[in-house]
Motif scaffolding. Sequence first.
Motif, PDB file in Angstrom:
ATOM      1  N   ASP A 193       9.128  41.866  92.209  1.00  0.00           N
ATOM      2  CA  ASP A 193       8.989  42.636  93.453  1.00  0.00           C
ATOM      3  C   ASP A 193      10.287  43.331  93.854  1.00  0.00           C
ATOM      4  OD1 ASP A 193       6.388  41.813  93.600  1.00  0.00           O
ATOM      5  OD2 ASP A 193       6.806  40.136  94.969  1.00  0.00           O
ATOM      6  N   HIS A 194      11.415  42.806  93.438  1.00  0.00           N
ATOM      7  CA  HIS A 194      12.689  43.337  93.909  1.00  0.00           C
ATOM      8  C   HIS A 194      13.471  44.094  92.851  1.00  0.00           C
ATOM      9  CE1 HIS A 194      11.906  40.302  97.066  1.00  0.00           C
ATOM     10  NE2 HIS A 194      12.645  41.072  97.852  1.00  0.00           N
ATOM     11  N   PHE A 195      13.145  43.932  91.548  1.00  0.00           N
ATOM     12  CA  PHE A 195      13.907  44.579  90.485  1.00  0.00           C
ATOM     13  C   PHE A 195      12.968  45.197  89.464  1.00  0.00           C
ATOM     14  CE2 PHE A 195      16.409  41.004  92.084  1.00  0.00           C
ATOM     15  CZ  PHE A 195      17.605  41.609  92.393  1.00  0.00           C
TER      16      PHE A 195
ATOM     17  N   PHE B 289      25.653  43.822  97.296  1.00  0.00           N
ATOM     18  CA  PHE B 289      25.440  43.635  98.732  1.00  0.00           C
ATOM     19  C   PHE B 289      23.964  43.762  99.086  1.00  0.00           C
ATOM     20  CE2 PHE B 289      29.982  44.669  98.995  1.00  0.00           C
ATOM     21  CZ  PHE B 289      30.401  43.681  99.870  1.00  0.00           C
ATOM     22  N   GLU B 290      23.575  43.008 100.093  1.00  0.00           N
ATOM     23  CA  GLU B 290      22.201  43.124 100.593  1.00  0.00           C
ATOM     24  C   GLU B 290      21.992  44.511 101.209  1.00  0.00           C
ATOM     25  OE1 GLU B 290      21.158  40.749 103.985  1.00  0.00           O
ATOM     26  OE2 GLU B 290      23.220  40.714 104.742  1.00  0.00           O
ATOM     27  N   ASN B 291      20.720  44.858 101.342  1.00  0.00           N
ATOM     28  CA  ASN B 291      20.308  46.137 101.910  1.00  0.00           C
ATOM     29  C   ASN B 291      20.790  47.322 101.074  1.00  0.00           C
ATOM     30  OD1 ASN B 291      19.203  44.695 104.090  1.00  0.00           O
ATOM     31  ND2 ASN B 291      21.117  44.825 105.245  1.00  0.00           N
ATOM     32  N   ALA B 292      21.111  47.082  99.798  1.00  0.00           N
ATOM     33  CA  ALA B 292      21.479  48.191  98.922  1.00  0.00           C
ATOM     34  C   ALA B 292      20.289  49.128  98.761  1.00  0.00           C
ATOM     35  CB  ALA B 292      21.937  47.668  97.567  1.00  0.00           C
ATOM     36  N   ASP B 293      20.581  50.416  98.543  1.00  0.00           N
ATOM     37  CA  ASP B 293      19.516  51.413  98.449  1.00  0.00           C
ATOM     38  C   ASP B 293      18.645  51.158  97.230  1.00  0.00           C
ATOM     39  OD1 ASP B 293      20.555  52.610 100.678  1.00  0.00           O
ATOM     40  OD2 ASP B 293      21.793  54.025  99.536  1.00  0.00           O
ATOM     41  N   LYS B 294      17.394  51.521  97.365  1.00  0.00           N
ATOM     42  CA  LYS B 294      16.486  51.441  96.220  1.00  0.00           C
ATOM     43  C   LYS B 294      16.954  52.400  95.136  1.00  0.00           C
ATOM     44  CE  LYS B 294      12.425  50.131  98.933  1.00  0.00           C
ATOM     45  NZ  LYS B 294      11.037  50.488  99.309  1.00  0.00           N
ATOM     46  N   GLY B 295      16.864  51.950  93.878  1.00  0.00           N
ATOM     47  CA  GLY B 295      17.336  52.739  92.757  1.00  0.00           C
ATOM     48  C   GLY B 295      18.775  52.465  92.370  1.00  0.00           C
ATOM     49  N   THR B 296      19.461  51.614  93.164  1.00  0.00           N
ATOM     50  CA  THR B 296      20.842  51.262  92.830  1.00  0.00           C
ATOM     51  C   THR B 296      20.857  50.420  91.557  1.00  0.00           C
ATOM     52  OG1 THR B 296      21.459  51.287  95.157  1.00  0.00           O
ATOM     53  CG2 THR B 296      22.918  50.106  93.645  1.00  0.00           C
TER      54      THR B 296
ATOM     55  N   ARG C 112      14.307  47.741  93.335  1.00  0.00           N
ATOM     56  CA  ARG C 112      13.069  48.399  93.749  1.00  0.00           C
ATOM     57  C   ARG C 112      12.563  47.921  95.112  1.00  0.00           C
ATOM     58  NH1 ARG C 112       8.009  46.536  90.160  1.00  0.00           N
ATOM     59  NH2 ARG C 112       7.040  47.846  91.753  1.00  0.00           N
ATOM     60  N   GLY C 113      13.100  46.839  95.599  1.00  0.00           N
ATOM     61  CA  GLY C 113      12.710  46.314  96.915  1.00  0.00           C
ATOM     62  C   GLY C 113      13.941  45.960  97.736  1.00  0.00           C
ATOM     63  N   ASN C 114      13.734  45.735  99.011  1.00  0.00           N
ATOM     64  CA  ASN C 114      14.861  45.426  99.901  1.00  0.00           C
ATOM     65  C   ASN C 114      15.388  44.023  99.636  1.00  0.00           C
ATOM     66  OD1 ASN C 114      16.615  45.941 102.186  1.00  0.00           O
ATOM     67  ND2 ASN C 114      15.378  44.414 103.278  1.00  0.00           N
ATOM     68  N   LEU C 115      16.696  43.932  99.485  1.00  0.00           N
ATOM     69  CA  LEU C 115      17.353  42.646  99.274  1.00  0.00           C
ATOM     70  C   LEU C 115      17.896  42.135 100.605  1.00  0.00           C
ATOM     71  CD1 LEU C 115      19.349  43.437  96.000  1.00  0.00           C
ATOM     72  CD2 LEU C 115      17.093  42.409  96.213  1.00  0.00           C
ATOM     73  N   ASP C 116      17.530  40.920 100.938  1.00  0.00           N
ATOM     74  CA  ASP C 116      17.931  40.322 102.215  1.00  0.00           C
ATOM     75  C   ASP C 116      18.622  38.995 101.931  1.00  0.00           C
ATOM     76  OD1 ASP C 116      18.308  39.445 104.751  1.00  0.00           O
ATOM     77  OD2 ASP C 116      16.234  39.729 105.413  1.00  0.00           O
ATOM     78  N   PHE C 117      19.908  38.956 102.228  1.00  0.00           N
ATOM     79  CA  PHE C 117      20.703  37.750 101.969  1.00  0.00           C
ATOM     80  C   PHE C 117      20.126  36.552 102.706  1.00  0.00           C
ATOM     81  CE2 PHE C 117      24.019  34.876 103.460  1.00  0.00           C
ATOM     82  CZ  PHE C 117      24.621  34.497 102.275  1.00  0.00           C
TER      83      PHE C 117
END
Length: 814
Positions: free
Chosen positions: A291-293, A252-259, A305-310
């Motif tokens: 930037d995101h993983f 899911f988008e907006n998953a917490d960092k470190g997930t 590591r970064g915010n995921l935005d669908f």
Amino acid sequence: MVCPNGYDPGGRHLLLFIVILAAWEAGRGQLHYSVPEEAKHGNFVGRIAQDLGLELAELVPRLFRAVCKLRGDLLEVNLQNGILFVNSRIDREELCGRSAECSIHLEVIVDRPLQVFHVDVEVKDINDNPPVFPATQKNLFIAESRPLDSRFPLEGASDADIGENALLTYRLSPSEYFSLDVPTSNQQVKPLGLVLRKLLDREETPELHLLLTATDGGKPELTGTVQLLVTVLDVNDNAPTFEQSEYEVRIFENADKGTTVIKLNASDPDEGANGAISYSFNSLVETMVIDHFSIDRNTGEIVIRGNLDFEQENLYKIRIDATDKGHPPMAGHCTVLVRILDKNDNVPEIALTSLSLPVREDAQFGTVIALISVNDLDSGANGQVTCSLMPHVPFKLVSTFKNYYSLVLDSALDRESVSAYELVVTARDGGSPSLWATASLSVEVADVNDNAPAFAQPEYTVFVKENNPPGCHIFTVSARDADAQENALVSYSLVERRVGERSLSSYVSVHAESGKVYALQPLDHEELELLQFQVSARDAGVPPLGSNVTLQVFVLDENDNAPALLEPRVGGTGGAARELVPRSVGAGHVVAKVRAVDADSGYNAWLSYELQPAASSPRIPFRVGLYTGEISTTRVLDEADSPRHRLLVLVKDHGEPALTATATVLVSLVESGQAPKASSTHSAGVVGPEAALVDVNVYLIIAICAVSSLLVLTLLLYTALRCSALPTEGGCRAGKPTLVCSSAVGSWSYSQQQPQRVCSGEGPPKTDLMAFSPCVPPDLGSVDVGEEQDLNVDHGLKVSPFKFRTHKFYLWKL
């Protein structure tokens, strides 16, 4: 008290009481209880009040309280029965860790007098913690060249309990290659380990899976396990390989960092450094992936590591390299597809376009007011938006296309009732929980000329004194229009008609904007007592609407006419009437009568007669009736009286100021035989056709007294019931007139009710008695002279009508 083993032998209560009593004596007020950990709420601990020697009835008055310095909510005392019980969960490991002794110290305090008791509650350990290994899996890398009896140390399990509950034994799953070396109690230094019993062959058996089980000594027993993975090391002749060439992960988008996204596990059949794998992103991956993983080089775990935005990116393609540490190193590859799942994190957006404002109040049903579009960046049900409208009347939303709506008119509008509507459009998506947004829309209702100007009342009564100055302001009409702007702009005009032989506009005019009514010329009460006309109010709408109001203008009489002497008995100031009077007449004999009329009305027409003294004849044996005008003898005539007398009679009205006329009567005294026969008739006061006018002034006086009294009562009642709140204006001076009958104007009763003057700056009103033309029912207007009717009025009066010039009077007789 509950025993640690869960049963309560009855024989131990007495022993426990003796032990507690001894402890009380020896420890100066210190009690000892025990309770098993994990005891349920309400579990009995001890009768603390009884054991401390306190009476139950004095617990509350002496402010009995138990204080725990660690956690005050673990134990509680019931002040009704003095029992100490478990209030919340007690975890021995949480309180004391691995300490052999664990107790809760309570400080019991009572007042009056102050006493302090110490209570220790020992927390008994139960076997509620299984053995735990540091990890669920242990990887062992053993070269296939290792000799027999090689020992490989293992990390044992730990148990949070104490005593027998923490005494552990180990066993290994059956294996032909390894056995378990467990140290005895006197070999604490030597760790737990595996001993090689058969030579390893990597090509035959590249790895071994063993299960190590630890069992504690509690009852019931609890166990813990760890998987032992023994990898046989070999030379670096194989590259690391993944189980799949492509992995697909959904998150899911907006998953917490470190997930954790995925944990990759590449395998290398080689051993040791040849099989040691390091994970990394391929050098060809895009910058946005980095930037995101991130990936753990050792474990192959990919984390966020970064915010995921669908809404920005919903698919990431990541190439992964797994490289061993052999010489030379070898690498394996795989691809991870990360699909981002939508969450309902976007509020719907509302756009209002093509506003058709304001809306005419006569707009047809279905008229489109505005176009509304909504948008939600989410997908699926999270992006499905429905719109609603508040309030629902008189508008509604009509769906025209997906996410497009029309705001249309659903019922009739009335600007005079509601001039503007504040609408709220709510857009709500289908997510769970749903999100919504609102947009406000102000709809103004444009006016249509659907209301005619309206006057406060259909008719107004105005009183104006005659002889007013030209252009005098006599009244102001005002109409209100419920519409707006030019539709409410009212203009006034006269409804033209004929007044006699003249047009209405020759008498009055009305100002088109202010509604002020002006008298264009002096009004004459004798010519026009009542001027009734209509004023029209029209608005400026298209088409214009209008209404009329009726004005009744009563012209009030002023004393502008002097008394006029009647012919043929009066010669005016230039002539004289001649009368022959026998000397033999006695006192009170009527010798002549002066008749006069006044064109005015009411008080101004009330005449009185005075005999002016003559300088040549100071002893005149005649007098004149004050209100009758009859000249009569004052005494018996004698020879000494002059044969001729010149009598000057002054006729005066009661106006302000009074106007007069004079009549000259020549009286000749003759002997009885020389007097004309008509004198007897004349002395009676009736001469030919003038007999009908005998005693007119006397009747006037009687009528004034009777009718004025009756009209005062009638007018007061009439005014209070119908005209007390009637607004009007005077032309020269503002006032609040009282609606009265036209013929009552100028009467004595009217003068008592009308202290103000209309169109006049004169002094205070008259308060004297005056004649008037009374209000009578319409059927009395046709009564001729000489007729007599009985009227059933308030006091059973009888009315006798008579006509005097142009005025009709009614004499009210008892």
